[in-house]
Scaffold this motif. Structure first.
Motif, PDB file in Angstrom:
ATOM      1  N   VAL A 188       0.849  -1.190   0.000  1.00 17.08           N
ATOM      2  CA  VAL A 188       0.000   0.000   0.000  1.00 17.08           C
ATOM      3  C   VAL A 188       0.887   1.244   0.000  1.00 17.08           C
ATOM      4  CG1 VAL A 188      -2.019  -1.022   1.102  1.00 17.08           C
ATOM      5  CG2 VAL A 188      -0.170  -0.144   2.525  1.00 17.08           C
ATOM      6  N   ARG A 189       0.466   2.252  -0.717  1.00 16.02           N
ATOM      7  CA  ARG A 189       1.184   3.521  -0.750  1.00 16.02           C
ATOM      8  C   ARG A 189       0.438   4.511   0.145  1.00 16.02           C
ATOM      9  NH1 ARG A 189       1.631   5.358  -6.774  1.00 16.02           N
ATOM     10  NH2 ARG A 189      -0.622   4.990  -6.623  1.00 16.02           N
ATOM     11  N   ILE A 190       1.129   5.009   1.143  1.00 16.15           N
ATOM     12  CA  ILE A 190       0.515   5.913   2.115  1.00 16.15           C
ATOM     13  C   ILE A 190       1.308   7.220   2.157  1.00 16.15           C
ATOM     14  CG2 ILE A 190      -0.222   6.224   4.495  1.00 16.15           C
ATOM     15  CD1 ILE A 190      -1.656   3.918   3.088  1.00 16.15           C
ATOM     16  N   VAL A 191       0.594   8.326   2.111  1.00 10.76           N
ATOM     17  CA  VAL A 191       1.262   9.636   2.063  1.00 10.76           C
ATOM     18  C   VAL A 191       1.979   9.929   3.379  1.00 10.76           C
ATOM     19  CG1 VAL A 191      -0.261  10.610   0.309  1.00 10.76           C
ATOM     20  CG2 VAL A 191      -0.901  10.782   2.714  1.00 10.76           C
ATOM     21  N   ASP A 192       3.158  10.481   3.242  1.00 10.09           N
ATOM     22  CA  ASP A 192       3.955  10.812   4.427  1.00 10.09           C
ATOM     23  C   ASP A 192       4.108  12.319   4.608  1.00 10.09           C
ATOM     24  OD1 ASP A 192       5.655  11.406   2.344  1.00 10.09           O
ATOM     25  OD2 ASP A 192       7.323  10.159   3.055  1.00 10.09           O
ATOM     26  N   ASP A 193       3.293  13.090   3.866  1.00 16.47           N
ATOM     27  CA  ASP A 193       3.375  14.544   3.980  1.00 16.47           C
ATOM     28  C   ASP A 193       2.036  15.180   4.353  1.00 16.47           C
ATOM     29  OD1 ASP A 193       2.183  13.938   1.576  1.00 16.47           O
ATOM     30  OD2 ASP A 193       3.491  15.186   0.336  1.00 16.47           O
ATOM     31  N   GLN A 194       1.065  14.356   4.750  1.00 14.08           N
ATOM     32  CA  GLN A 194      -0.199  14.870   5.266  1.00 14.08           C
ATOM     33  C   GLN A 194      -0.250  14.625   6.769  1.00 14.08           C
ATOM     34  OE1 GLN A 194      -3.875  13.663   3.296  1.00 14.08           O
ATOM     35  NE2 GLN A 194      -2.843  13.574   1.320  1.00 14.08           N
ATOM     36  N   TRP A 195      -0.424  15.716   7.523  1.00 11.76           N
ATOM     37  CA  TRP A 195      -0.433  15.645   8.981  1.00 11.76           C
ATOM     38  C   TRP A 195      -1.843  15.832   9.520  1.00 11.76           C
ATOM     39  CZ3 TRP A 195       3.897  15.162  12.269  1.00 11.76           C
ATOM     40  CH2 TRP A 195       5.134  15.122  11.614  1.00 11.76           C
ATOM     41  N   GLY A 196      -2.126  15.171  10.641  1.00 12.91           N
ATOM     42  CA  GLY A 196      -3.421  15.347  11.286  1.00 12.91           C
ATOM     43  C   GLY A 196      -3.591  14.386  12.445  1.00 12.91           C
ATOM     44  N   ASN A 197      -4.804  14.327  12.969  1.00 19.19           N
ATOM     45  CA  ASN A 197      -5.138  13.311  13.964  1.00 19.19           C
ATOM     46  C   ASN A 197      -6.295  12.486  13.425  1.00 19.19           C
ATOM     47  OD1 ASN A 197      -6.366  15.892  14.265  1.00 19.19           O
ATOM     48  ND2 ASN A 197      -6.881  15.551  16.391  1.00 19.19           N
ATOM     49  N   SER A 198      -6.754  11.520  14.183  1.00 16.76           N
ATOM     50  CA  SER A 198      -7.818  10.625  13.736  1.00 16.76           C
ATOM     51  C   SER A 198      -8.849  10.491  14.846  1.00 16.76           C
ATOM     52  CB  SER A 198      -7.247   9.255  13.358  1.00 16.76           C
ATOM     53  OG  SER A 198      -6.549   8.688  14.458  1.00 16.76           O
ATOM     54  N   THR A 199     -10.009   9.919  14.503  1.00 21.33           N
ATOM     55  CA  THR A 199     -11.117   9.875  15.455  1.00 21.33           C
ATOM     56  C   THR A 199     -11.820   8.529  15.409  1.00 21.33           C
ATOM     57  OG1 THR A 199     -11.515  12.201  14.884  1.00 21.33           O
ATOM     58  CG2 THR A 199     -13.180  11.096  16.251  1.00 21.33           C
ATOM     59  N   ILE A 200     -11.853   7.827  16.518  1.00 22.03           N
ATOM     60  CA  ILE A 200     -12.686   6.632  16.575  1.00 22.03           C
ATOM     61  C   ILE A 200     -14.116   7.068  16.851  1.00 22.03           C
ATOM     62  CG2 ILE A 200     -12.324   6.152  19.064  1.00 22.03           C
ATOM     63  CD1 ILE A 200     -12.242   3.109  18.114  1.00 22.03           C
ATOM     64  N   VAL A 201     -15.060   6.445  16.191  1.00 18.16           N
ATOM     65  CA  VAL A 201     -16.448   6.914  16.215  1.00 18.16           C
ATOM     66  C   VAL A 201     -17.043   6.918  17.623  1.00 18.16           C
ATOM     67  CG1 VAL A 201     -17.477   4.636  15.765  1.00 18.16           C
ATOM     68  CG2 VAL A 201     -18.660   6.720  15.001  1.00 18.16           C
ATOM     69  N   ASP A 202     -16.554   6.057  18.498  1.00 24.10           N
ATOM     70  CA  ASP A 202     -17.051   6.020  19.874  1.00 24.10           C
ATOM     71  C   ASP A 202     -16.833   7.350  20.586  1.00 24.10           C
ATOM     72  OD1 ASP A 202     -15.883   3.359  18.918  1.00 24.10           O
ATOM     73  OD2 ASP A 202     -17.241   2.701  20.518  1.00 24.10           O
ATOM     74  N   ASP A 203     -15.677   7.962  20.381  1.00 19.80           N
ATOM     75  CA  ASP A 203     -15.391   9.254  21.001  1.00 19.80           C
ATOM     76  C   ASP A 203     -16.275  10.348  20.432  1.00 19.80           C
ATOM     77  OD1 ASP A 203     -13.527   8.257  22.709  1.00 19.80           O
ATOM     78  OD2 ASP A 203     -11.782   9.143  21.737  1.00 19.80           O
ATOM     79  N   LEU A 204     -16.497  10.318  19.125  1.00 17.36           N
ATOM     80  CA  LEU A 204     -17.353  11.323  18.507  1.00 17.36           C
ATOM     81  C   LEU A 204     -18.784  11.211  19.023  1.00 17.36           C
ATOM     82  CD1 LEU A 204     -17.792  13.610  16.530  1.00 17.36           C
ATOM     83  CD2 LEU A 204     -17.967  11.924  14.679  1.00 17.36           C
ATOM     84  N   ALA A 205     -19.292   9.987  19.112  1.00 15.64           N
ATOM     85  CA  ALA A 205     -20.656   9.778  19.623  1.00 15.64           C
ATOM     86  C   ALA A 205     -20.764  10.205  21.087  1.00 15.64           C
ATOM     87  CB  ALA A 205     -21.053   8.315  19.464  1.00 15.64           C
ATOM     88  N   SER A 206     -19.735   9.907  21.875  1.00 13.41           N
ATOM     89  CA  SER A 206     -19.753  10.307  23.296  1.00 13.41           C
ATOM     90  C   SER A 206     -19.752  11.825  23.432  1.00 13.41           C
ATOM     91  CB  SER A 206     -18.546   9.724  24.028  1.00 13.41           C
ATOM     92  OG  SER A 206     -18.619   8.317  24.069  1.00 13.41           O
ATOM     93  N   GLY A 207     -18.979  12.493  22.589  1.00 12.14           N
ATOM     94  CA  GLY A 207     -18.938  13.947  22.623  1.00 12.14           C
ATOM     95  C   GLY A 207     -20.270  14.567  22.254  1.00 12.14           C
ATOM     96  N   ILE A 208     -20.919  14.019  21.240  1.00 13.74           N
ATOM     97  CA  ILE A 208     -22.238  14.516  20.836  1.00 13.74           C
ATOM     98  C   ILE A 208     -23.257  14.270  21.935  1.00 13.74           C
ATOM     99  CG2 ILE A 208     -24.125  14.175  19.181  1.00 13.74           C
ATOM    100  CD1 ILE A 208     -21.902  13.527  17.091  1.00 13.74           C
ATOM    101  N   ASP A 209     -23.171  13.129  22.579  1.00 12.86           N
ATOM    102  CA  ASP A 209     -24.048  12.828  23.718  1.00 12.86           C
ATOM    103  C   ASP A 209     -23.894  13.894  24.802  1.00 12.86           C
ATOM    104  OD1 ASP A 209     -25.679  11.607  25.587  1.00 12.86           O
ATOM    105  OD2 ASP A 209     -24.324   9.934  25.990  1.00 12.86           O
TER     106      ASP A 209
END
Length: 304
Positions: A188-209
């Motif tokens: 697999v080719r994965i970009v090494d020049d894009q920076w960021g964070n990621s989100t597991i859906v459980d955290d997003l749902a908990s935050g919306i709650d």
């Protein structure tokens, strides 16, 4: 409390149905699918095309939800760049219709947005940074944000980034796609020049709650902790799932020649959400551990 979730068959929609399933709460899901995918949570399900203005406004008015969590969206950024009219109808026109209906019945609107509203030059971004999208998907999300913010309603805009998790018949995320490729022993080719964070859906749902429970208004960034390149994230996935990291080949974004521009140095800060919602979001490693546990549980359940 009556809560309407648009896109209820999607990854976030499914998780919200489970997260918000509480006493004194009536849940309603809307999606395009003939089948309601969430069988374990009692809720009303409607098959409905939200781009139809007349029927959408009438349907929401008849349902009389007190809160609308608008997760339905066109999120494939390259497709949005190539099919601009469809993107605008799904992401902007639909939001306008939902806001119009909400205004007639006094509903709170919680809109799910994206880090793509930023240009990716100086991330990670907080809620006070000025949006400047560089692609059509980001422009559509910002336009929808502005509709919600200017509505005069009780509203919240939730920005998230690189969402993933386990669900039933959901569209592949970066994590699920990468795991599938590595398990098949494919390079697999994965970009090494894009920076960021990621989100597991459980955290997003908990935050919306928490947004709902505490009746918070305004813009909130909800995402996982950890600022890294997409390539570094891929290596972490391979390590935690005991897969061959040598199959992961770093590549520059420019070499992929994708239709839509990507924010290169993106990412979102979550200090405000953690402080005001009294919540702590997982880092990348803890999120992936949870994903792995849920994946195993899902496989066991399906094998019975």
């Amino acid at each position: 409390m009556r809560i309407l979730i648009t896109g209820s068959n999607g990854l976030l929609g499914q998780k919200l149905l489970n997260q918000l399933n509480k006493d004194q709460t009536q849940l309603i899901g809307i999606d395009l699918g003939d089948e309601n995918l969430v069988k374990n949570v009692p809720h009303e399900y409607l098959k409905h095309d939200l781009t139809n203005r007349k029927t959408t406004i009438g349907t929401i008015r008849s349902l009389k939800p007190q809160i609308i969590v608008h997760t339905a969206a066109m999120t494939e950024v390259d497709r949005c760049e190539m099919e601009k009219e469809l993107c605008w109808n799904v992401n902007v026109v639909t939001t306008d219709q939902i806001v119009t209906a909400a205004g007639k019945i006094g509903s709170k609107v919680i809109f799910i947005s994206s880090d793509y509203v930023f240009d990716g030059k100086n991330g990670p971004y907080d809620e006070n940074d000025l949006p400047n999208p560089i692609g059509y998907y980001g422009r559509s999300k910002l336009a929808a944000e502005n509709i919600v913010r200017g509505s005069g309603l009780n509203w919240a805009v939730v920005r998230t980034i690189v969402l993933y998790g386990n669900g039933i018949k959901v569209r592949s995320s970066f994590v699920t796609w990468l795991l599938d490729q590595l398990r098949k022993r494919k390079n697999v080719r994965i970009v090494d020049d894009q920076w960021g964070n990621s989100t597991i859906v459980d955290d997003l749902a908990s935050g919306i709650d928490r947004l709902i429970t505490l009746d918070r208004e305004g813009i909130y960034n909800i995402a996982g902790q950890g600022f890294m390149t997409r390539y570094e994230f891929a290596l972490k996935i391979a390590e935690l799932f005991d897969l061959n990291s040598e199959l992961i080949i770093p590549i520059a974004t420019s070499k992929l020649r994708q239709p839509a521009k990507r924010p290169m140095r993106s990412g979102i800060e979550v200090h405000k959400a953690e402080r005001e919602l009294y919540i702590k979001f997982r880092d990348a490693e803890d999120s992936l551990v949870l994903y792995k546990q849920q994946e195993n549980e899902l496989k066991q359940a399906m094998s019975k």
